[in-house]
Design a protein around this motif. Structure first.
Motif, PDB file in Angstrom:
ATOM      1  N   ALA A  77       0.826  -1.225   0.000  1.00  0.00           N
ATOM      2  CA  ALA A  77       0.000   0.000   0.000  1.00  0.00           C
ATOM      3  C   ALA A  77       0.853   1.265   0.000  1.00  0.00           C
ATOM      4  CB  ALA A  77      -0.917   0.008   1.224  1.00  0.00           C
ATOM      5  N   GLU A 136       1.807  -9.522   4.691  1.00  0.00           N
ATOM      6  CA  GLU A 136       1.529  -8.122   5.032  1.00  0.00           C
ATOM      7  C   GLU A 136       1.120  -7.933   6.477  1.00  0.00           C
ATOM      8  OE1 GLU A 136      -0.891  -5.494   2.502  1.00  0.00           O
ATOM      9  OE2 GLU A 136      -0.707  -7.102   1.019  1.00  0.00           O
ATOM     10  N   ALA A 137       0.260  -8.824   6.982  1.00  0.00           N
ATOM     11  CA  ALA A 137      -0.239  -8.645   8.353  1.00  0.00           C
ATOM     12  C   ALA A 137       0.926  -8.661   9.334  1.00  0.00           C
ATOM     13  CB  ALA A 137      -1.244  -9.743   8.695  1.00  0.00           C
ATOM     14  N   MET A 138       1.801  -9.645   9.189  1.00  0.00           N
ATOM     15  CA  MET A 138       2.937  -9.752  10.119  1.00  0.00           C
ATOM     16  C   MET A 138       3.901  -8.582   9.948  1.00  0.00           C
ATOM     17  SD  MET A 138       2.545 -12.202  12.234  1.00  0.00           S
ATOM     18  CE  MET A 138       0.823 -12.667  12.204  1.00  0.00           C
ATOM     19  N   ILE A 193       3.080  -5.492   9.090  1.00  0.00           N
ATOM     20  CA  ILE A 193       2.468  -4.340   9.771  1.00  0.00           C
ATOM     21  C   ILE A 193       2.701  -4.469  11.278  1.00  0.00           C
ATOM     22  CG2 ILE A 193       0.277  -3.201  10.340  1.00  0.00           C
ATOM     23  CD1 ILE A 193      -0.704  -4.144   7.500  1.00  0.00           C
ATOM     24  N   ASP A 210       4.784  -2.203  13.984  1.00  0.00           N
ATOM     25  CA  ASP A 210       4.125  -1.646  15.175  1.00  0.00           C
ATOM     26  C   ASP A 210       4.912  -2.004  16.440  1.00  0.00           C
ATOM     27  OD1 ASP A 210       2.122  -0.739  13.507  1.00  0.00           O
ATOM     28  OD2 ASP A 210       0.663  -2.281  14.057  1.00  0.00           O
ATOM     29  N   HIS A 222      -5.272  -0.321  12.409  1.00  0.00           N
ATOM     30  CA  HIS A 222      -4.428  -1.342  11.776  1.00  0.00           C
ATOM     31  C   HIS A 222      -5.153  -2.692  11.687  1.00  0.00           C
ATOM     32  CE1 HIS A 222      -0.170   0.691  12.135  1.00  0.00           C
ATOM     33  NE2 HIS A 222      -1.049   1.424  11.480  1.00  0.00           N
ATOM     34  N   LEU A 235      -7.424  -3.134   8.624  1.00  0.00           N
ATOM     35  CA  LEU A 235      -6.821  -3.101   7.282  1.00  0.00           C
ATOM     36  C   LEU A 235      -7.128  -4.377   6.490  1.00  0.00           C
ATOM     37  CD1 LEU A 235      -3.318  -1.624   8.197  1.00  0.00           C
ATOM     38  CD2 LEU A 235      -5.010  -0.515   6.696  1.00  0.00           C
ATOM     39  N   ALA A 272      -5.211  -6.328   4.925  1.00  0.00           N
ATOM     40  CA  ALA A 272      -4.263  -7.414   5.203  1.00  0.00           C
ATOM     41  C   ALA A 272      -4.521  -8.070   6.554  1.00  0.00           C
ATOM     42  CB  ALA A 272      -2.826  -6.885   5.179  1.00  0.00           C
ATOM     43  N   MET A 273      -5.319  -7.411   7.400  1.00  0.00           N
ATOM     44  CA  MET A 273      -5.602  -7.946   8.733  1.00  0.00           C
ATOM     45  C   MET A 273      -7.065  -8.459   8.722  1.00  0.00           C
ATOM     46  SD  MET A 273      -2.701  -7.039  10.614  1.00  0.00           S
ATOM     47  CE  MET A 273      -2.833  -6.081  12.102  1.00  0.00           C
ATOM     48  N   GLU A 316      -5.377   2.848   2.176  1.00  0.00           N
ATOM     49  CA  GLU A 316      -4.551   2.004   3.060  1.00  0.00           C
ATOM     50  C   GLU A 316      -3.292   2.699   3.549  1.00  0.00           C
ATOM     51  OE1 GLU A 316      -3.642  -2.179   2.129  1.00  0.00           O
ATOM     52  OE2 GLU A 316      -5.141  -1.908   0.559  1.00  0.00           O
ATOM     53  N   ILE A 325      -2.410   3.235   7.499  1.00  0.00           N
ATOM     54  CA  ILE A 325      -1.207   2.704   8.161  1.00  0.00           C
ATOM     55  C   ILE A 325      -0.473   3.844   8.873  1.00  0.00           C
ATOM     56  CG2 ILE A 325       1.074   1.659   7.771  1.00  0.00           C
ATOM     57  CD1 ILE A 325      -0.269   0.184   5.325  1.00  0.00           C
ATOM     58  N   MET A 383      -3.953 -13.407  14.210  1.00  0.00           N
ATOM     59  CA  MET A 383      -3.761 -13.568  12.760  1.00  0.00           C
ATOM     60  C   MET A 383      -3.337 -14.994  12.412  1.00  0.00           C
ATOM     61  SD  MET A 383      -4.216 -10.916  10.817  1.00  0.00           S
ATOM     62  CE  MET A 383      -5.615 -10.281  11.717  1.00  0.00           C
TER      63      MET A 383
END
Lengths: 262, 262
Positions: free
Chosen positions: A53, A72-74, A76, A80, B48, B51, B53-54, B72, B76, B128
């Protein structure tokens, strides 16, 4: 978190923290937690910037980017958590090394400002909006200042705080950092055009491909190289004029960065 | 940042900060910066989590999610900046309201732990990974504890720190928060099945649609409701047994949460 943090890189920002502390006769050991913290913040920003993105980059420091390996999730979440853990590390300089709590709180606050909405994240947001074709040289300078200089200014001031710098010394470190950060980023723009992919660890001409404007785009290659030189001299002058007792290492770093090829 | 922060919600975590400070006779005013901070952290985590991806959610608190409105990249970055700014706010409790620097550093450190890789982000990462079908009741408890209880524990302890709580009082607040947070999250699981979309501000049965396991999935609806009751009583007992002078508001909040329909 580990994958991206340990992927290498120049470690410029932590070195700046240590070199600034050293320039004022401060303890390198007590500067180490903040040195770690700033590398975590820098790394998180790269992990998030590389996301599909955002800049959608596949390679960083010669390795696959975080989301290409972990999804992507991991990526992000790793970003964080790195950002969050940076503030834990800052607090350790008090808890483990006895840096006075007041100074550590000043560092915490400056990190939150310089890495936040009016600092690095603000620069990145402007960069994203700029990709829609809105960028002028003035806006590009804003982006470079906040995306790059702000963390360098933080690193130098944090090293200063740890060593008990005066306001005047902190101001000189800020001036050095602002000029050097902008020089660094213009050099990055230049290397993206004339650099060596193997040395850079990422594809060249990515700015052009992504239609990103750069200093060479606006003022040409020669004037950009001259600007790097000017800013580096301006940075060094700020230190030389100041009453910082041992600026040698910081001056060496400025020269090194100007001549770097990656 | 503003859009998601001002989208409403129960403001449970900031209220916890204030109620914990109040329970120990502390100043509500000096607790306010940390109350703001924890709502920023909570909001960033929602931005987040929503999103693509999540959890890929379109609605939150009855409004379009951040990325549905701003895209997106901006979502983020808004999340990143909210998290960063939270640490700025925490520092203000010292700078503006004179909370001792040592206590504010303890709050900073606890926020970094409880919102970080071993806290909230760790819970979200496990969540996740759990979507890939690995979750057992034990793992679900881990997820709920870290995704939800940890920030509630933080809020209570932070209010305690501001009011100068003793170790024993902080421990009682932690115990209250752990049990209440888990009860809260099981109640969320229940409401996702039997709740009213209009009151919740988001679609029901999203867990089922996303094939997420929940407490009712593992132990049934009746046992889940009983568990909420048990944990709430356990939470209240921890406070009643403690030497916290004015626990009334915290006890009321516990009762309110058990009976909530959104």
């Amino acid at each position: 978190m580990d994958y991206s943090l340990m992927a290498g890189g120049k470690r410029l920002r932590p070195i700046m923290v240590l070199a600034a502390a050293e320039s004022l006769g401060g303890s390198l050991e007590s500067a180490m937690p903040v040195a770690l913290a700033i590398e975590m913040v820098h790394t998180y920003s790269l992990v998030h910037d590389d996301l599909p993105a955002m800049d959608n980059d596949d390679y960083r420091r010669g390795k696959l980017t975080n989301h290409k390996v972990y999804g992507e999730a991991m990526a992000i979440l790793a970003g964080d958590a790195l950002l969050t853990h940076a503030f834990f590390c800052v607090a350790q300089s008090h808890k483990r090394f006895g840096v006075p709590a007041e100074r550590v709180l000043a560092i915490t606050e400056e990190l939150a400002v310089l890495a936040g909405a009016r600092g690095m994240v603000g620069g990145q947001a402007a960069d994203m909006l700029g990709e829609q074709g809105l960028t002028k040289l003035e806006e590009l300078t804003y982006i470079h200042t906040h995306k790059t200089s702000d963390l360098i200014v933080f690193s130098l001031r944090a090293g200063g705080h740890i060593a008990g710098a005066t306001e005047a010394q902190l101001e000189a470190l800020s001036e050095f950092g602002h000029a050097l950060g902008l020089a660094f980023q213009i050099q990055d723009d230049i290397l993206d055009i004339i650099g060596d992919e193997a040395k850079l660890g990422k594809p060249v001409k990515s700015d052009e491909k992504q239609q990103k404007v750069t200093f060479p785009y606006f003022i040409g290659m020669e004037a950009s190289e001259q600007k790097v030189q000017e800013l580096t001299n301006q940075a060094k002058d700020a230190l030389i004029r100041s009453n910082i007792p041992n600026p040698e290492r910081l001056l060496q770093i400025a020269d090194y960065l100007m001549k770097r090829d990656h």
